[in-house]
Design a protein around this motif. Structure first.
Motif, PDB file in Angstrom:
ATOM      1  N   GLY A 174    -100.052 -42.756  23.374  1.00 51.46           N
ATOM      2  CA  GLY A 174     -98.810 -43.195  22.766  1.00 51.46           C
ATOM      3  C   GLY A 174     -98.338 -44.513  23.349  1.00 51.46           C
ATOM      4  N   ILE A 175     -97.593 -45.252  22.570  1.00 49.87           N
ATOM      5  CA  ILE A 175     -96.966 -46.490  23.045  1.00 49.87           C
ATOM      6  C   ILE A 175     -95.473 -46.370  22.765  1.00 49.87           C
ATOM      7  N   GLY A 176     -94.707 -46.205  23.822  1.00 53.24           N
ATOM      8  CA  GLY A 176     -93.254 -46.119  23.688  1.00 53.24           C
ATOM      9  C   GLY A 176     -92.673 -47.506  23.512  1.00 53.24           C
ATOM     10  N   LEU A 177     -92.465 -47.913  22.284  1.00 50.08           N
ATOM     11  CA  LEU A 177     -92.050 -49.286  21.998  1.00 50.08           C
ATOM     12  C   LEU A 177     -90.686 -49.627  22.585  1.00 50.08           C
ATOM     13  N   ASP A 178     -89.859 -48.626  22.843  1.00 48.95           N
ATOM     14  CA  ASP A 178     -88.566 -48.908  23.457  1.00 48.95           C
ATOM     15  C   ASP A 178     -88.712 -49.335  24.912  1.00 48.95           C
ATOM     16  N   MET A 179     -89.912 -49.229  25.456  1.00 46.00           N
ATOM     17  CA  MET A 179     -90.172 -49.695  26.811  1.00 46.00           C
ATOM     18  C   MET A 179     -91.022 -50.959  26.813  1.00 46.00           C
ATOM     19  N   PHE A 180     -90.966 -51.671  25.673  1.00 44.09           N
ATOM     20  CA  PHE A 180     -91.616 -52.977  25.541  1.00 44.09           C
ATOM     21  C   PHE A 180     -90.731 -53.905  24.701  1.00 44.09           C
ATOM     22  N   LEU A 181     -89.434 -53.846  24.895  1.00 42.07           N
ATOM     23  CA  LEU A 181     -88.503 -54.615  24.067  1.00 42.07           C
ATOM     24  C   LEU A 181     -88.220 -56.017  24.607  1.00 42.07           C
ATOM     25  N   GLY A 182     -88.805 -56.360  25.748  1.00 39.20           N
ATOM     26  CA  GLY A 182     -88.563 -57.676  26.345  1.00 39.20           C
ATOM     27  C   GLY A 182     -87.726 -57.553  27.599  1.00 39.20           C
ATOM     28  N   ALA A 183     -88.005 -58.400  28.564  1.00 40.84           N
ATOM     29  CA  ALA A 183     -87.331 -58.319  29.869  1.00 40.84           C
ATOM     30  C   ALA A 183     -85.818 -58.447  29.761  1.00 40.84           C
ATOM     31  N   ASN A 184     -85.343 -59.153  28.758  1.00 39.69           N
ATOM     32  CA  ASN A 184     -83.903 -59.390  28.610  1.00 39.69           C
ATOM     33  C   ASN A 184     -83.254 -58.481  27.569  1.00 39.69           C
ATOM     34  N   SER A 185     -83.903 -57.390  27.247  1.00 41.13           N
ATOM     35  CA  SER A 185     -83.325 -56.462  26.274  1.00 41.13           C
ATOM     36  C   SER A 185     -81.951 -55.987  26.744  1.00 41.13           C
ATOM     37  N   LYS A 186     -81.037 -55.861  25.815  1.00 37.34           N
ATOM     38  CA  LYS A 186     -79.667 -55.437  26.136  1.00 37.34           C
ATOM     39  C   LYS A 186     -79.608 -53.997  26.636  1.00 37.34           C
ATOM     40  N   PHE A 187     -80.650 -53.222  26.404  1.00 35.86           N
ATOM     41  CA  PHE A 187     -80.630 -51.810  26.787  1.00 35.86           C
ATOM     42  C   PHE A 187     -80.923 -51.585  28.268  1.00 35.86           C
ATOM     43  N   TYR A 188     -81.744 -52.431  28.874  1.00 33.11           N
ATOM     44  CA  TYR A 188     -82.255 -52.130  30.207  1.00 33.11           C
ATOM     45  C   TYR A 188     -81.235 -52.201  31.348  1.00 33.11           C
ATOM     46  N   PRO A 189     -80.260 -53.097  31.316  1.00 36.54           N
ATOM     47  CA  PRO A 189     -79.280 -53.109  32.423  1.00 36.54           C
ATOM     48  C   PRO A 189     -78.565 -51.775  32.614  1.00 36.54           C
ATOM     49  N   ALA A 190     -78.343 -51.041  31.542  1.00 36.09           N
ATOM     50  CA  ALA A 190     -77.653 -49.756  31.645  1.00 36.09           C
ATOM     51  C   ALA A 190     -78.542 -48.673  32.257  1.00 36.09           C
ATOM     52  N   LEU A 191     -79.843 -48.948  32.368  1.00 36.45           N
ATOM     53  CA  LEU A 191     -80.789 -47.951  32.873  1.00 36.45           C
ATOM     54  C   LEU A 191     -81.213 -48.220  34.306  1.00 36.45           C
ATOM     55  N   VAL A 192     -80.543 -49.156  34.953  1.00 32.58           N
ATOM     56  CA  VAL A 192     -81.012 -49.642  36.249  1.00 32.58           C
ATOM     57  C   VAL A 192     -81.108 -48.545  37.309  1.00 32.58           C
ATOM     58  N   GLN A 193     -80.323 -47.483  37.182  1.00 31.10           N
ATOM     59  CA  GLN A 193     -80.390 -46.395  38.164  1.00 31.10           C
ATOM     60  C   GLN A 193     -81.706 -45.636  38.063  1.00 31.10           C
ATOM     61  N   SER A 194     -82.245 -45.497  36.868  1.00 31.21           N
ATOM     62  CA  SER A 194     -83.506 -44.773  36.683  1.00 31.21           C
ATOM     63  C   SER A 194     -84.703 -45.708  36.506  1.00 31.21           C
ATOM     64  N   ILE A 195     -84.458 -46.903  35.982  1.00 36.54           N
ATOM     65  CA  ILE A 195     -85.524 -47.890  35.798  1.00 36.54           C
ATOM     66  C   ILE A 195     -85.064 -49.206  36.424  1.00 36.54           C
ATOM     67  N   PRO A 196     -85.435 -49.468  37.685  1.00 35.16           N
ATOM     68  CA  PRO A 196     -85.001 -50.689  38.364  1.00 35.16           C
ATOM     69  C   PRO A 196     -85.447 -51.950  37.627  1.00 35.16           C
ATOM     70  N   GLN A 197     -84.743 -53.037  37.873  1.00 37.15           N
ATOM     71  CA  GLN A 197     -85.030 -54.286  37.179  1.00 37.15           C
ATOM     72  C   GLN A 197     -86.433 -54.801  37.472  1.00 37.15           C
ATOM     73  N   TYR A 198     -86.955 -54.572  38.679  1.00 36.19           N
ATOM     74  CA  TYR A 198     -88.291 -55.076  38.990  1.00 36.19           C
ATOM     75  C   TYR A 198     -89.356 -54.381  38.132  1.00 36.19           C
ATOM     76  N   ILE A 199     -89.013 -53.228  37.568  1.00 32.98           N
ATOM     77  CA  ILE A 199     -89.919 -52.551  36.643  1.00 32.98           C
ATOM     78  C   ILE A 199     -89.643 -52.980  35.204  1.00 32.98           C
ATOM     79  N   SER A 200     -88.369 -52.974  34.806  1.00 30.04           N
ATOM     80  CA  SER A 200     -88.045 -53.294  33.408  1.00 30.04           C
ATOM     81  C   SER A 200     -88.356 -54.745  33.046  1.00 30.04           C
ATOM     82  N   LYS A 201     -88.461 -55.612  34.027  1.00 27.76           N
ATOM     83  CA  LYS A 201     -88.810 -57.005  33.707  1.00 27.76           C
ATOM     84  C   LYS A 201     -90.233 -57.112  33.152  1.00 27.76           C
ATOM     85  N   ARG A 202     -91.023 -56.042  33.324  1.00 31.25           N
ATOM     86  CA  ARG A 202     -92.377 -56.014  32.761  1.00 31.25           C
ATOM     87  C   ARG A 202     -92.421 -55.303  31.410  1.00 31.25           C
TER      88      ARG A 202
END
Length: 343
Positions: free
Chosen positions: A159-187
């Motif tokens: 499977g490819i979870g496309l919501d985890m490939f939306l781009g490093a600057n996606s508006k969704f990722y800052p709200a997830l920083v507790q579970s998905i740190p920025q050093y991970i979401s930037k990829r």
């Protein structure tokens, strides 16, 4: 034009051609490989699912997607076991949720056309088939789930979870920083799709980690082999994408390679089997604690050094095939034959 100058120009181009040829000498021609990667856009199927048509459409999707549908509903989306239609209640709640609808809209907008990624994935799997003709190629299923998993592997799919490939600057990722740190979401970028699928498939389907490989050296060599396999099946993908480094982190490793190796030797870490002592050299992090100044060190230093050991081993032993490398289970033999001594 000065004859000497002409000779210099000729020599320059001759050397350039030789260098390019050397660099590309391990490339293989996969243009005639008959490999078709089946991309199933489950994310688009979910877009068409409504509370009104759910009871009619869900059974059809379950039949069409088989094992993936069951895994998705139960393990990924978490709405329940599909053997009991009681899961419809939670599924209706999910597909009418405001956050779900907003995420669905963003995913479909970002990945309206998946063709470039299908081409990249096809080329990667062609390379795998070239080296391992009997390897079964899975179907690829794209989905979104609320950031629960990126590239799950099932009985007959990746499977490819496309919501985890939306781009490093996606508006969704800052709200997830507790579970998905920025050093991970930037990829979480589109260019990471093929490398992450390749890594998952190689690690989990082709060459799972062996329980008996517990020392740092064994884990370094194992991870190095995985990355070398990625070299072989994705020859045009940058090293930084394969290992998940920034350009700065990759440069740091190259600049301090000899110091990293010396540290492992001085601290007598190669044959250490206590995972609590060695995990910081193998797992993802913003940096490696205790190494380098001002937290500028790269993470996963054991993984990166293992990669360099394998590259050196294959350079020093050109008669060794990729298949022989991947089947070799003695890390000490590989280290010794690599004559790895960075300067």
């Amino acid at each position: 034009m000065n004859p000497t100058y002409k000779v210099q120009i000729y020599l320059f181009f001759l050397i350039s051609i030789v260098l390019v040829s050397c660099k590309d000498s391990k490339r293989v021609d996969v243009s005639k490989m008959d490999v078709k990667v089946n991309i199933m856009r489950f994310d688009k199927e979910m877009d068409a699912l409504t509370p009104q048509n759910l009871s009619q459409k869900a059974p059809r999707l379950q039949k069409q997607y088989g094992v993936f549908y069951r895994d998705y509903m139960d393990r990924i989306l978490g709405v329940g076991d599909t053997r009991d239609t009681a899961y419809y209640t939670d599924l209706r709640r999910v597909i009418t949720n405001k956050d779900y609808l907003e995420l669905k809209k963003e995913v479909l907008k970002t990945y309206q056309d998946f063709t470039p990624h299908q081409e990249s994935l096809t080329d990667m799997f062609k390379h795998i088939k070239y080296y391992y003709p009997k390897q079964r190629i899975p179907r690829i299923v794209t989905f979104f789930s609320g950031f629960s998993v990126q590239t799950p592997v099932g009985n007959d799919y990746i499977g490819i979870g496309l919501d985890m490939f939306l781009g490093a600057n996606s508006k969704f990722y800052p709200a997830l920083v507790q579970s998905i740190p920025q050093y991970i979401s930037k990829r979480f970028t589109s260019e990471n799709i093929t490398p992450r699928v390749a890594e998952t498939f190689i690690r989990e389907e082709m060459f799972p980690d062996r329980d008996e490989d517990r020392s740092l050296l064994a884990k370094m060599v194992y991870n190095g082999k995985i990355l070398y396999m990625m070299d072989a099946v994705m020859p045009d993908v940058p090293d930084s994408l394969k290992i998940g480094y920034t350009a700065k982190q990759l440069q740091w490793c190259e600049d301090f390679e000899s110091s990293i190796w010396a540290y492992f030797l001085e601290q007598d870490l190669l044959f250490e089997t206590d995972y609590m002592k060695i995990q910081k050299f193998l797992t993802d992090a913003p940096f490696t604690p205790g190494i380098g100044d001002h937290n500028e060190s790269a993470p996963k230093l054991g993984v990166w050094i293992g990669w360099q050991i394998i590259r050196k081993y294959m350079d020093k032993n050109p008669e060794t095939t990729l298949q022989q490398l991947m089947s070799e289970t003695d890390p000490q033999k590989i280290l010794h034959a690599s004559r790895y001594k960075p300067k």
